[in-house]
Motif scaffolding. Structure first.
Motif, PDB file in Angstrom:
ATOM      1  N   VAL A 138     -47.805  60.092 -21.240  1.00 59.08           N
ATOM      2  CA  VAL A 138     -48.403  60.816 -20.127  1.00 59.08           C
ATOM      3  C   VAL A 138     -47.351  61.435 -19.220  1.00 59.08           C
ATOM      4  O   VAL A 138     -47.543  62.511 -18.649  1.00 59.08           O
ATOM      5  CB  VAL A 138     -49.321  59.875 -19.328  1.00 59.08           C
ATOM      6  CG1 VAL A 138     -50.499  59.438 -20.182  1.00 59.08           C
ATOM      7  CG2 VAL A 138     -48.563  58.665 -18.802  1.00 59.08           C
ATOM      8  N   THR A 139     -46.211  60.788 -19.050  1.00 61.68           N
ATOM      9  CA  THR A 139     -45.174  61.331 -18.174  1.00 61.68           C
ATOM     10  C   THR A 139     -44.609  62.624 -18.736  1.00 61.68           C
ATOM     11  O   THR A 139     -44.357  63.577 -18.000  1.00 61.68           O
ATOM     12  CB  THR A 139     -44.043  60.304 -17.990  1.00 61.68           C
ATOM     13  OG1 THR A 139     -44.600  59.067 -17.553  1.00 61.68           O
ATOM     14  CG2 THR A 139     -43.044  60.802 -16.980  1.00 61.68           C
ATOM     15  N   ALA A 140     -44.404  62.686 -20.049  1.00 64.50           N
ATOM     16  CA  ALA A 140     -43.895  63.900 -20.676  1.00 64.50           C
ATOM     17  C   ALA A 140     -44.883  65.046 -20.527  1.00 64.50           C
ATOM     18  O   ALA A 140     -44.486  66.198 -20.302  1.00 64.50           O
ATOM     19  CB  ALA A 140     -43.596  63.644 -22.154  1.00 64.50           C
ATOM     20  N   ILE A 141     -46.169  64.768 -20.631  1.00 63.14           N
ATOM     21  CA  ILE A 141     -47.178  65.815 -20.467  1.00 63.14           C
ATOM     22  C   ILE A 141     -47.155  66.363 -19.045  1.00 63.14           C
ATOM     23  O   ILE A 141     -47.186  67.579 -18.826  1.00 63.14           O
ATOM     24  CB  ILE A 141     -48.572  65.261 -20.819  1.00 63.14           C
ATOM     25  CG1 ILE A 141     -48.649  64.919 -22.300  1.00 63.14           C
ATOM     26  CG2 ILE A 141     -49.659  66.267 -20.456  1.00 63.14           C
ATOM     27  CD1 ILE A 141     -49.947  64.257 -22.709  1.00 63.14           C
ATOM     28  N   SER A 142     -47.087  65.485 -18.066  1.00 67.00           N
ATOM     29  CA  SER A 142     -47.063  65.920 -16.673  1.00 67.00           C
ATOM     30  C   SER A 142     -45.815  66.746 -16.365  1.00 67.00           C
ATOM     31  O   SER A 142     -45.879  67.798 -15.721  1.00 67.00           O
ATOM     32  CB  SER A 142     -47.138  64.702 -15.754  1.00 67.00           C
ATOM     33  OG  SER A 142     -47.109  65.097 -14.399  1.00 67.00           O
ATOM     34  N   THR A 164     -45.457  70.813 -27.196  1.00 66.30           N
ATOM     35  CA  THR A 164     -44.320  71.637 -27.605  1.00 66.30           C
ATOM     36  C   THR A 164     -44.783  72.958 -28.182  1.00 66.30           C
ATOM     37  O   THR A 164     -44.224  74.025 -27.881  1.00 66.30           O
ATOM     38  CB  THR A 164     -43.463  70.880 -28.631  1.00 66.30           C
ATOM     39  OG1 THR A 164     -43.000  69.663 -28.058  1.00 66.30           O
ATOM     40  CG2 THR A 164     -42.282  71.721 -29.076  1.00 66.30           C
ATOM     41  N   ASN A 165     -45.809  72.919 -29.005  1.00 61.74           N
ATOM     42  CA  ASN A 165     -46.339  74.152 -29.589  1.00 61.74           C
ATOM     43  C   ASN A 165     -46.936  75.068 -28.520  1.00 61.74           C
ATOM     44  O   ASN A 165     -46.819  76.296 -28.608  1.00 61.74           O
ATOM     45  CB  ASN A 165     -47.389  73.821 -30.648  1.00 61.74           C
ATOM     46  CG  ASN A 165     -46.802  73.081 -31.833  1.00 61.74           C
ATOM     47  OD1 ASN A 165     -45.647  73.291 -32.196  1.00 61.74           O
ATOM     48  ND2 ASN A 165     -47.599  72.201 -32.437  1.00 61.74           N
ATOM     49  N   VAL A 166     -47.553  74.469 -27.508  1.00 62.94           N
ATOM     50  CA  VAL A 166     -48.114  75.280 -26.427  1.00 62.94           C
ATOM     51  C   VAL A 166     -47.005  75.983 -25.646  1.00 62.94           C
ATOM     52  O   VAL A 166     -47.086  77.183 -25.343  1.00 62.94           O
ATOM     53  CB  VAL A 166     -48.973  74.403 -25.492  1.00 62.94           C
ATOM     54  CG1 VAL A 166     -49.393  75.197 -24.257  1.00 62.94           C
ATOM     55  CG2 VAL A 166     -50.196  73.888 -26.222  1.00 62.94           C
ATOM     56  N   ILE A 167     -45.947  75.250 -25.326  1.00 65.45           N
ATOM     57  CA  ILE A 167     -44.830  75.847 -24.594  1.00 65.45           C
ATOM     58  C   ILE A 167     -44.169  76.949 -25.415  1.00 65.45           C
ATOM     59  O   ILE A 167     -43.835  78.026 -24.900  1.00 65.45           O
ATOM     60  CB  ILE A 167     -43.802  74.758 -24.212  1.00 65.45           C
ATOM     61  CG1 ILE A 167     -44.433  73.739 -23.273  1.00 65.45           C
ATOM     62  CG2 ILE A 167     -42.577  75.377 -23.576  1.00 65.45           C
ATOM     63  CD1 ILE A 167     -43.529  72.565 -22.942  1.00 65.45           C
ATOM     64  N   ALA A 168     -43.974  76.703 -26.722  1.00 72.57           N
ATOM     65  CA  ALA A 168     -43.325  77.699 -27.578  1.00 72.57           C
ATOM     66  C   ALA A 168     -44.164  78.967 -27.693  1.00 72.57           C
ATOM     67  O   ALA A 168     -43.651  80.089 -27.558  1.00 72.57           O
ATOM     68  CB  ALA A 168     -43.072  77.093 -28.959  1.00 72.57           C
ATOM     69  N   GLY A 169     -45.455  78.823 -27.932  1.00 71.29           N
ATOM     70  CA  GLY A 169     -46.305  80.000 -28.071  1.00 71.29           C
ATOM     71  C   GLY A 169     -46.434  80.795 -26.787  1.00 71.29           C
ATOM     72  O   GLY A 169     -46.389  82.037 -26.796  1.00 71.29           O
ATOM     73  N   THR A 170     -46.593  80.100 -25.672  1.00 73.96           N
ATOM     74  CA  THR A 170     -46.722  80.794 -24.398  1.00 73.96           C
ATOM     75  C   THR A 170     -45.418  81.492 -24.009  1.00 73.96           C
ATOM     76  O   THR A 170     -45.435  82.607 -23.462  1.00 73.96           O
ATOM     77  CB  THR A 170     -47.121  79.797 -23.297  1.00 73.96           C
ATOM     78  OG1 THR A 170     -48.236  79.023 -23.736  1.00 73.96           O
ATOM     79  CG2 THR A 170     -47.517  80.538 -22.033  1.00 73.96           C
ATOM     80  N   THR A 171     -44.290  80.870 -24.294  1.00 77.65           N
ATOM     81  CA  THR A 171     -42.999  81.490 -23.997  1.00 77.65           C
ATOM     82  C   THR A 171     -42.798  82.750 -24.824  1.00 77.65           C
ATOM     83  O   THR A 171     -42.314  83.781 -24.316  1.00 77.65           O
ATOM     84  CB  THR A 171     -41.858  80.498 -24.264  1.00 77.65           C
ATOM     85  OG1 THR A 171     -42.063  79.323 -23.473  1.00 77.65           O
ATOM     86  CG2 THR A 171     -40.513  81.101 -23.920  1.00 77.65           C
ATOM     87  N   PHE A 220     -39.406  67.549 -28.823  1.00 76.67           N
ATOM     88  CA  PHE A 220     -40.162  66.633 -29.667  1.00 76.67           C
ATOM     89  C   PHE A 220     -41.363  67.358 -30.263  1.00 76.67           C
ATOM     90  O   PHE A 220     -41.965  68.230 -29.622  1.00 76.67           O
ATOM     91  CB  PHE A 220     -40.649  65.423 -28.858  1.00 76.67           C
ATOM     92  CG  PHE A 220     -39.546  64.451 -28.544  1.00 76.67           C
ATOM     93  CD1 PHE A 220     -38.551  64.186 -29.465  1.00 76.67           C
ATOM     94  CD2 PHE A 220     -39.505  63.801 -27.318  1.00 76.67           C
ATOM     95  CE1 PHE A 220     -37.545  63.290 -29.190  1.00 76.67           C
ATOM     96  CE2 PHE A 220     -38.493  62.903 -27.033  1.00 76.67           C
ATOM     97  CZ  PHE A 220     -37.506  62.648 -27.965  1.00 76.67           C
ATOM     98  N   ASP A 221     -41.719  67.018 -31.470  1.00 75.35           N
ATOM     99  CA  ASP A 221     -42.813  67.681 -32.178  1.00 75.35           C
ATOM    100  C   ASP A 221     -44.146  67.114 -31.687  1.00 75.35           C
ATOM    101  O   ASP A 221     -44.687  66.146 -32.242  1.00 75.35           O
ATOM    102  CB  ASP A 221     -42.671  67.484 -33.697  1.00 75.35           C
ATOM    103  CG  ASP A 221     -43.666  68.331 -34.466  1.00 75.35           C
ATOM    104  OD1 ASP A 221     -44.288  69.204 -33.848  1.00 75.35           O
ATOM    105  OD2 ASP A 221     -43.807  68.107 -35.685  1.00 75.35           O
ATOM    106  N   THR A 222     -44.657  67.693 -30.634  1.00 79.51           N
ATOM    107  CA  THR A 222     -45.949  67.288 -30.069  1.00 79.51           C
ATOM    108  C   THR A 222     -46.813  68.520 -29.877  1.00 79.51           C
ATOM    109  O   THR A 222     -46.369  69.665 -30.062  1.00 79.51           O
ATOM    110  CB  THR A 222     -45.755  66.569 -28.722  1.00 79.51           C
ATOM    111  OG1 THR A 222     -45.116  67.463 -27.802  1.00 79.51           O
ATOM    112  CG2 THR A 222     -44.872  65.326 -28.889  1.00 79.51           C
TER     113      THR A 222
END
Length: 358
Positions: A59-63, A131-138, A126-128
């Motif tokens: 949860v901390t990584a998500i926040s 991570t895919n959301v950040i990569a696609g949005t960037t 990390f493969d979560t």
């Protein structure tokens, strides 16, 4: 061929008339801006990676990812626009200032930056699912930034990139002054005083960022104008809408970044808000604060750049302006068609001495 009275025939020339080729409009310093913007994007990606990997995961990584997403998206927008601007300069020097070619090259440059950033995120994070959301949005933000750089007025886009990059750097530097400003604005032990102080700190940050954005945009356009005149003295001057748009550009980019975050990063924001009630309140408050900050930077930056441009303008001259008084009044008072000379009146002389018959 008969000649019309009162008209003088134009001189004929054996050489054919050739139109002078238009010099392409370039953005000075675009290569330096591209390097700085790419460095800033790399720094944002690295800081986000360090924050998420050093956390206890879960949860901390998500926040932390949700908190770091706005900085990454803003940096990707500016980097895509800066690299596309540098590529547009190269295309304009080689193939001319074609609108279609410039826009296609800008889209291509933005895609290169976006794919490189997405690849770096997928390889180092990390493969979560986050991570895919950040990569696609960037990647999407970098492509949109490249499309913005495809505008025909390259100096205006360069001014927007310069001012936006300076604004992002200022926001990070301003974080060091938050704690002293909280005490200055009366933050105490009560919740009400903390909220009031936070509001004033945020407004101060937005106001100073808008002033900085407007001054940077005006300074860049002034420098670009002087450089263009040195290369071609016949270069037309930019009018006030260019300065208005350049000053408002950083605020528009911040608002555009917020739109990209709420569309592309919606799943990450929802995950962060679902962690707890406090996280939901924090995400809502931060989103509102980002929108307010973008609006403040937009209007203050536009007004600052427009005022700075207006101070460089001189008084307008019209046909109704009165001519400057001549130091010699003889030419105005003597009429060569008069039968009697008017020299006596012009020089305030004795009429008896002025008339030779007396």
């Amino acid at each position: 061929m008969t000649k019309q009275p009162g008209r003088v025939p134009a001189p004929e020339s054996d050489e054919p008339a050739v139109d002078a080729p238009d010099r392409p409009t370039l953005a000075p310093g675009a290569a330096v801006l591209a390097l700085l913007a790419l460095g800033w994007l790399a720094a944002m990606l690295w800081s986000t990676r360090e924050a998420t990997t050093s956390a206890a995961a879960g949860v901390t990584a998500i926040s932390l990812s949700a908190f770091a997403l706005p900085g990454v998206i803003s940096a990707a927008l500016v980097a895509g626009a800066a690299v596309a601007l540098a590529g547009g300069n190269l295309l304009a020097r080689r193939y001319g200032d074609g609108v279609s070619l410039r826009f296609a090259g800008a889209i291509g440059a933005g895609m290169v930056v976006g794919l490189a950033a997405a690849l770096a995120i997928n390889l180092t994070y990390f493969d979560t699912s986050t991570t895919n959301v950040i990569a696609g949005t960037t990647a999407a933000a970098a492509i949109i930034g490249g499309a913005i750089a495809g505008a025909r007025s390259a100096p205006t886009v360069g001014a927007v990139v310069t001012a936006a990059l300076g604004t992002l750097l200022f926001v990070v530097a301003f974080s060091q002054a938050r704690d002293p400003l909280f005490g200055l604005f009366g933050a105490g032990d009560s919740q009400e005083s903390l909220v009031s102080a936070a509001k004033w700190v945020s407004r101060t940050e937005s106001l100073v960022a808008g002033l900085l954005a407007g001054l940077l945009a005006f300074g860049y356009l002034t420098w670009a104008r002087r450089r263009a005149v040195r290369l071609d003295p016949e270069t037309p001057a930019l009018r006030w809408p260019a300065y208005l748009l350049a000053g408002a550009g950083p605020g528009l980019l911040l608002l555009l970044a917020e739109v990209i975050i709420r569309i592309g990063g919606r799943s990450l924001l929802d995950l962060a808000s679902a962690l707890s009630e406090a996280d939901a309140v924090a995400q809502t408050s931060l989103g509102t604060s980002r929108v307010d900050n973008g609006i403040w930077v937009l209007f203050v930056g536009a007004l600052t750049a427009l005022i700075a441009f207006g101070r460089t303008l001189g008084p307008a001259h019209t046909d109704d302006d009165e001519p400057v008084d001549s130091p010699s009044p003889v030419a105005e008072q003597v009429d060569p068609e008069d039968d009697k000379p008017g020299y006596a009146k012009a020089f305030d002389a004795d009429p008896a001495k002025a008339d030779p018959t007396r």
